[in-house]
Design a protein around this motif. Structure first.
Motif, mmCIF file in Angstrom:
data_model
loop_
_atom_site.group_PDB
_atom_site.id
_atom_site.type_symbol
_atom_site.label_atom_id
_atom_site.label_comp_id
_atom_site.label_asym_id
_atom_site.label_seq_id
_atom_site.Cartn_x
_atom_site.Cartn_y
_atom_site.Cartn_z
ATOM 1 N N ASN A 59 2.889 5.762 2.616
ATOM 2 C CA ASN A 59 4.192 5.332 3.113
ATOM 3 C C ASN A 59 5.073 4.792 1.988
ATOM 4 O O ASN A 59 6.043 4.101 2.222
ATOM 5 N N ARG A 60 4.705 5.110 0.757
ATOM 6 C CA ARG A 60 5.435 4.724 -0.456
ATOM 7 C C ARG A 60 5.382 3.218 -0.706
ATOM 8 O O ARG A 60 6.195 2.678 -1.421
ATOM 9 N N ALA A 61 4.427 2.561 -0.118
ATOM 10 C CA ALA A 61 4.169 1.160 -0.417
ATOM 11 C C ALA A 61 3.062 1.112 -1.467
ATOM 12 O O ALA A 61 2.321 2.068 -1.645
ATOM 13 N N SER A 62 2.983 -0.018 -2.162
ATOM 14 C CA SER A 62 1.938 -0.208 -3.163
ATOM 15 C C SER A 62 1.268 -1.540 -2.905
ATOM 16 O O SER A 62 1.915 -2.509 -2.508
ATOM 17 N N ILE A 63 -0.030 -1.587 -3.153
ATOM 18 C CA ILE A 63 -0.780 -2.816 -2.967
ATOM 19 C C ILE A 63 -1.692 -2.987 -4.173
ATOM 20 O O ILE A 63 -2.205 -2.006 -4.719
#
Length: 163
Positions: A59-63
């Motif tokens: 979802n184009r998030a980064s963690i």
């Protein structure tokens, strides 16, 4: 037996019609992942977050968890959450469902991690957000892997504080 030039041209055109959309999709995916990685590293630099293990999600998030395992950084577009792992009380997965109007089925809208923090606070980190509920299949595996990483880092912090 001679090869007809028209047949060769039609064959190449058919092949191009099939391969061009796939190539374009892969190019856009790589471009999006590269941009999300750049946003994460820029935000980490702004916050003086020492980047350790991190991942760009679908979802184009980064963690990511910091090198010293004290902080967790979640970045999605221009929003971010920086969580001190010493404040974590519980870490679990969550799913948001939406009832389908035409039937009794429910459609998965969101899959992610819910982190309960001290003082009754709650942080939700979405890993998948679908408009039509189309899961690729390994979202739960990715969520479980990050829950395990968060719990491991939290235990290491508690052990170092108690030692």
């Amino acid at each position: 037996m001679e090869t007809d030039l028209t047949s060769v041209i039609i064959g190449l055109a058919s092949l191009a019609i099939f391969l061009l959309p796939i190539s374009y999709y892969q190019f856009q995916e790589k471009k999006g992942l590269k941009e999300a990685k750049k946003q994460f590293l820029n935000k980490a630099g702004d916050l003086a977050f020492q980047t350790g293990d991190f991942e760009v999600l679908r979802n184009r998030a980064s963690i990511g968890i910091g090198k010293n395992h004290e902080e967790l950084l979640y970045v999605k577009r221009n929003q971010y959450q920086l969580i001190e792992l010493t404040d974590v009380v519980n870490c679990s997965d969550y799913k948001n469902h939406r009832k389908d109007l035409g039937s009794h089925d429910s459609v998965i809208q969101q899959v992610g991690i819910r982190i309960k923090l001290r003082h009754g606070l709650d942080a939700r980190l979405p890993f998948f957000e679908g408009k039509e509920g189309t899961l690729i299949g390994d979202e739960q595996i990715i969520v479980r892997r990050w829950i395990d990483r968060i719990n491991t880092a939290h235990k290491e912090l508690e052990a170092s504080v108690n030692a």
